[in-house]
Design an enzyme around this catalytic site. Structure first.
Site, PDB file in Angstrom:
ATOM      1  N   ARG A 111      58.131  31.519  63.436  1.00 34.63           N
ATOM      2  CA  ARG A 111      56.751  31.897  63.707  1.00 34.63           C
ATOM      3  C   ARG A 111      56.359  33.252  63.155  1.00 34.63           C
ATOM      4  O   ARG A 111      57.064  34.240  63.326  1.00 34.63           O
ATOM      5  CB  ARG A 111      56.497  31.900  65.225  1.00 34.63           C
ATOM      6  CG  ARG A 111      55.018  32.119  65.553  1.00 34.63           C
ATOM      7  CD  ARG A 111      54.763  32.161  67.028  1.00 34.63           C
ATOM      8  NE  ARG A 111      53.328  32.293  67.280  1.00 34.63           N
ATOM      9  CZ  ARG A 111      52.807  32.904  68.331  1.00 34.63           C
ATOM     10  NH1 ARG A 111      53.585  33.429  69.250  1.00 34.63           N
ATOM     11  NH2 ARG A 111      51.497  32.987  68.468  1.00 34.63           N
ATOM     12  N   LEU A 112      55.223  33.249  62.474  1.00 32.90           N
ATOM     13  CA  LEU A 112      54.499  34.475  62.169  1.00 32.90           C
ATOM     14  C   LEU A 112      53.327  34.499  63.133  1.00 32.90           C
ATOM     15  O   LEU A 112      52.380  33.710  63.006  1.00 32.90           O
ATOM     16  CB  LEU A 112      54.010  34.477  60.719  1.00 32.90           C
ATOM     17  CG  LEU A 112      53.163  35.686  60.298  1.00 32.90           C
ATOM     18  CD1 LEU A 112      53.992  36.964  60.362  1.00 32.90           C
ATOM     19  CD2 LEU A 112      52.602  35.494  58.896  1.00 32.90           C
ATOM     20  N   ALA A 113      53.359  35.379  64.105  1.00 30.18           N
ATOM     21  CA  ALA A 113      52.346  35.402  65.165  1.00 30.18           C
ATOM     22  C   ALA A 113      51.066  36.032  64.643  1.00 30.18           C
ATOM     23  O   ALA A 113      51.056  37.207  64.273  1.00 30.18           O
ATOM     24  CB  ALA A 113      52.869  36.165  66.368  1.00 30.18           C
ATOM     25  N   VAL A 114      49.984  35.258  64.625  1.00 27.33           N
ATOM     26  CA  VAL A 114      48.693  35.722  64.102  1.00 27.33           C
ATOM     27  C   VAL A 114      47.598  35.597  65.148  1.00 27.33           C
ATOM     28  O   VAL A 114      46.776  36.488  65.322  1.00 27.33           O
ATOM     29  CB  VAL A 114      48.315  34.938  62.825  1.00 27.33           C
ATOM     30  CG1 VAL A 114      46.893  35.266  62.379  1.00 27.33           C
ATOM     31  CG2 VAL A 114      49.303  35.258  61.692  1.00 27.33           C
ATOM     32  N   CYS A 161      53.845  30.543  59.307  1.00 25.42           N
ATOM     33  CA  CYS A 161      55.047  29.981  59.894  1.00 25.42           C
ATOM     34  C   CYS A 161      55.788  29.068  58.923  1.00 25.42           C
ATOM     35  O   CYS A 161      55.314  28.741  57.833  1.00 25.42           O
ATOM     36  CB  CYS A 161      54.778  29.208  61.183  1.00 25.42           C
ATOM     37  SG  CYS A 161      53.793  30.139  62.393  1.00 25.42           S
ATOM     38  N   GLY A 202      50.105  27.345  59.477  1.00 25.65           N
ATOM     39  CA  GLY A 202      48.750  27.502  58.962  1.00 25.65           C
ATOM     40  C   GLY A 202      47.781  28.019  59.999  1.00 25.65           C
ATOM     41  O   GLY A 202      48.176  28.628  60.999  1.00 25.65           O
ATOM     42  N   GLU A 203      46.522  27.751  59.746  1.00 28.71           N
ATOM     43  CA  GLU A 203      45.454  28.177  60.649  1.00 28.71           C
ATOM     44  C   GLU A 203      44.392  27.087  60.731  1.00 28.71           C
ATOM     45  O   GLU A 203      44.030  26.490  59.716  1.00 28.71           O
ATOM     46  CB  GLU A 203      44.785  29.467  60.150  1.00 28.71           C
ATOM     47  CG  GLU A 203      45.723  30.643  59.952  1.00 28.71           C
ATOM     48  CD  GLU A 203      46.282  31.203  61.247  1.00 28.71           C
ATOM     49  OE1 GLU A 203      45.738  30.875  62.321  1.00 28.71           O
ATOM     50  OE2 GLU A 203      47.259  31.972  61.177  1.00 28.71           O
ATOM     51  N   ASP A 221      45.458  28.352  68.351  1.00 31.70           N
ATOM     52  CA  ASP A 221      44.983  27.173  67.629  1.00 31.70           C
ATOM     53  C   ASP A 221      46.057  26.089  67.619  1.00 31.70           C
ATOM     54  O   ASP A 221      45.751  24.903  67.460  1.00 31.70           O
ATOM     55  CB  ASP A 221      44.532  27.529  66.215  1.00 31.70           C
ATOM     56  CG  ASP A 221      45.617  28.190  65.380  1.00 31.70           C
ATOM     57  OD1 ASP A 221      46.582  28.711  65.948  1.00 31.70           O
ATOM     58  OD2 ASP A 221      45.476  28.211  64.131  1.00 31.70           O
TER      59      ASP A 221
END
Length: 608
Positions: free
Chosen positions: A50-53, A2, A77-78, A101
C-alpha cells in the site's frame, strides 16, 4: 496507488502457501512502501502493498466484506468519483467503516458485481475474489493507466501489477518464444495489446475485465471509443473542454498526502498546473516541479523534436500562477549510474536516457510529494505529435511513428525467420486499423486522422502510460494523468480535426480552452518533447558499453542478434541509425540492445 498480486488454484489448498504469496507480494514493495497484507483461503491467495493516499489510517488491504462468504479486494489506483458513489451506495443500504475509495469500490462490487466498472471514474487495476462463487474478477481502467498482468495456469491463474510478481511464483518459468521475440523487437508503440512478452504472460486490456472460474477464463470489454457525429459549435466545444478540465483537475487533486504538478513549460503541463493553482488558491501555493540537465542553459541545441528549451518556460509559468517551483537537475554521471534501473522497474528492456532521466526525476519529486499530476496523453487526445501534421507520416501504410526503422538487419536470420518479424509487423498494423470505429460520410482527411488518433490512443499511449507508472512507482510516487479522464477522451475524440487544430497550431482546441490561464508565449509555444542531456558524456559511456559487449560474441544478446551484422553497423555509426524509427535520444538503439542483453542474463530467460 499500490501493488496487487494473487494466485488462484482450484486443485490445491493455498492456505499452506503463504510463503509463496508473501514472496510475490514483496516484489511490489516499491509500489506500496506504507504497508502490506496477505489473505489466504483454500482456493485463493491475495497480496497487497500500500501507498497510502486517501484515508491513510483506514484503507488497509486486502479488504474484506461478507456476502454468503468472504469477498476480498486488492486494488491499485484511485476512484475519483468515490464520494458520489459512496452516497449512491448509501441510498441502497450500504454502510461504511472508512473514508477510503477502496471500501467504496468493494461495496460497488457487492452492489453491481462485474458491472461495477462502468460506474467508476478513475485509474485502477483490481482483483476481487468471491469465495462463495469461487470466482476471481480482474479489471483495468478504460485507458490502461494502471497495469495488470496475468498468467493462466492449468488449474487457475497468477496475477500481479508487474511481471515481477508473477515471475516470483516458482511455477512460472521466464521464457521467450518466437512470438515474444517479435514483440521484443517491434518498433516502439506498436506492441500487440495484451501481450506480456514472456511466454504465457498477458496484460488485462484497457477497458476490460477477466473472469476466472473453475475450468474457464473469459474476457469482456466494457469500454471502447465510439465514432459519433460532433454537433457542438466551436465556442461550445471550447467551453465544454474547459469545463471538463476544471472538473477533472478538481477531482484529481483530492488526497490526504502532499500533491504537486509536473511542469515542463509546455502547453499541457502548464494548463494543468494553472488549473490546479486556481483550485488551491485559498490554500498554500501549489508545488510544481520541472526537470533539467546540467549544461542545458548554455548547451541546448534546438531541433525539430525539441525546438525550444523547457526551463525558461517552466519558470515563467510558475511565476505567472504563483506556484512554489523547484527543478530536479540531472547530470550525465547520474544518468549513467541509473541506466539499468528502468529495466528492473519494467522487467523488460527500455529505451535510453529518457527512461533513466524520468526515473531520477520521479525520485526527486518523491522527496517532496506523494502524488503528482502529469500532462501525459494530451498529445494523443488532442493531436499534438509531429506525425499528425506531416503528410508523409500520415499517409504511411503503417504506424506513422514506425516509418523507416527496423531491427531486422541485425537480427540473426534464423531468429528473424522463426519470429516472422516482418509479417507480424504488418499484422499488428492491420489488426489495429480493424479496431477503428468509422463515421459514415467522413472525408479522407477526417477518416485518416481518426485512424491515426485511434492508433495513438491504443498503441502509442499504452507505452507512455506504462513508462510513467513503472518509473514513478519504483519510488512509491503516484502520478495521475488528468488528460486520460475517459469523459474528456470520449468528447475530444469526435471533435473534427479542423476544430482540434484551430488557429493553425497543433492542439489549437486545447490552446483556446486555456488561453486565459497562461502567458502568451506558453500558449503559442510549439510542441517540444521531453528533454535530453546536453552533456555528451552519457552518449560516450553507452557507446563504450556497447563496444565492450561486441567484444564478447558469446554474450546472451547474440543468441538473438547477429554479431557480425551489429559489429558492422556499429562501425559505420555507433548511434545505430535506422534500427529504431523513433529515437528520443542518440543512444536509444544502443541502450536497448544493452538492456536486452542484461535482461536475458539477469532474468534467466530461456529461449524456446
Amino acid at each position: 496507488m499500490c501493488g496487487i498480486t494473487g494466485w488462484v488454484d482450484y486443485e490445491r489448498d493455498l492456505r499452506g502457501e503463504r510463503q509463496v504469496v508473501e514472496a510475490m507480494t514483496e516484489t511490489l514493495g516499491c509500489r506500496g512502501p506504507d504497508a502490506h497484507g496477505v489473505w489466504l483461503s483454500a482456493s485463493a491467495g491475495m497480496g497487497h502493498t500500500r501507498l497510502a493516499v486517501i484515508d491513510v489510517e483506514g484503507g488497509a488491504q486486502p479488504m474484506r466484506a461478507h456476502r454468503r462468504g468472504e469477498v476480498v479486494l486488492t486494488f491499485s489506483g484511485e476512484v475519483y468519483n468515490f464520494t458520489e458513489l459512496r452516497a449512491e451506495l448509501g441510498s441502497y443500504g450500504h454502510r461504511f467503516r472508512t473514508r477510503s475509495d477502496t471500501e467504496v469500490l468493494l461495496h460497488a462490487y457487492l452492489q453491481w458485481g462485474a458491472g461495477c466498472v462502468i460506474h467508476l471514474n478513475g485509474m485502477f487495476a483490481f482483483a476481487v475474489w468471491d469465495d462463495a462463487a469461487q470466482t476471481l474478477l480482474l479489471a483495468r481502467d478504460r485507458l490502461g493507466v494502471k497495469p495488470l498482468y496475468y498468467a493462466p495456469r492449468p488449474s487457475g491463474v497468477l496475477f500481479g501489477s508487474e511481471p515481477k510478481a508473477v515471475l516470483a511464483h516458482p511455477g512460472f518459468t521466464p521464457q521467450l518464444d518466437a512470438e515474444g521475440v517479435a514483440e521484443l523487437f517491434a518498433p516502439p508503440g506498436t506492441k500487440t495489446p495484451g501481450h506480456g512478452i514472456f511466454r504465457g504472460l498477458h496484460e488485462v486490456l484497457p477497458g476490460t475485465t477477466v473472469t476466472v472460474t473453475r475450468g474457464a477464463l473469459t474476457t469482456a470489454r466494457y469500454w471502447e471509443l465510439a465514432a459519433l457525429e460532433h454537433t457542438d459549435d466551436v465556442d461550445t466545444t471550447v467551453a465544454t473542454v474547459r469545463g471538463l478540465l476544471e472538473d477533472v483537475v478538481a477531482r484529481q487533486l483530492v488526497a490526504d498526502v502532499p500533491v504537486c504538478t509536473l511542469l515542463s513549460g509546455g502547453l499541457d503541463s502548464s494548463a494543468l498546473s494553472a488549473l490546479a493553482a486556481r483550485r488551491l488558491a485559498d490554500r498554500a501555493p501549489l508545488p510544481t516541479v520541472s526537470v533539467d540537465f546540467a549544461g542545458s542553459d548554455v548547451g541546448f541545441v534546438p531541433d525539430h523534436l525539441r525546438p525550444s528549451y523547457d526551463e525558461p518556460f517552466a519558470r515563467q509559468v510558475a511565476e505567472h500562477i504563483g506556484s512554489r517551483h523547484s527543478t530536479v537537475l540531472l547530470t550525465a554521471d547520474g544518468l549513467i549510474a541509473a541506466s539499468e534501473a528502468p529495466l528492473h522497474a519494467h522487467d523488460l528492456p527500455t529505451i535510453g536516457d529518457m527512461y533513466a532521466s524520468m526515473y531520477l526525476l520521479f525520485e526527486g519529486v518523491r522527496a517532496q510529494s506523494t502524488v503528482a499530476l502529469s500532462g501525459e496523453s494530451a498529445d494523443e487526445v488532442f493531436g499534438g505529435y509531429p506525425w499528425y501534421h506531416e503528410p508523409a507520416m500520415m499517409t504511411a501504410a503503417t504506424f506513422p511513428w514506425a516509418v523507416g526503422g527496423s531491427w531486422d538487419p541485425v537480427l540473426r536470420r534464423e531468429v528473424r525467420d522463426s519470429a516472422c518479424t516482418a509479417e507480424r509487423a504488418v499484422q499488428r498494423y492491420t489488426d489495429a486499423l480493424a479496431e477503428v470505429p468509422r463515421l459514415p460520410g467522413e472525408d479522407d482527411v477526417e477518416r485518416r486522422t481518426r485512424e491515426v488518433l485511434h492508433l495513438g490512443l491504443t498503441r502509442w499511449l499504452p507505452m507512455l502510460l506504462d513508462r510513467k507508472d513503472r518509473l514513478s512507482m519504483a519510488h512509491g510516487l503516484e502520478v495521475r494523468v488528468p488528460f486520460c479522464d475517459h469523459r474528456l477522451v470520449e468528447y475530444v475524440w469526435n471533435v473534427p480535426w479542423k476544430v482540434k487544430t484551430a488557429g493553425g497550431l497543433e492542439k489549437g482546441l486545447l490552446r483556446q480552452a486555456v488561453t486565459d490561464l497562461l502567458p502568451a508565449p506558453v500558449v503559442e509555444r510549439r510542441k517540444s518533447i521531453y528533454p535530453g542531456p546536453a552533456d555528451s558524456h552519457y552518449e560516450q559511456a553507452i557507446t563504450s558499453r556497447l563496444a565492450a559487449l561486441l567484444a564478447r560474441p558469446d554474450a546472451p544478446l547474440f543468441a538473438l542478434v547477429d554479431h557480425a551484422a551489429l559489429t558492422a553497423a556499429f562501425g559505420k555509426d555507433p548511434r545505430l541509425p535506422g534500427l529504431m524509427p523513433v529515437q528520443p535520444g542518440p543512444t536509444a538503439s544502443a541502450s536497448y540492445l544493452l538492456e536486452v542483453n542484461t535482461w536475458l542474463a539477469e532474468y534467466g530467460i530461456a529461449l524456446i
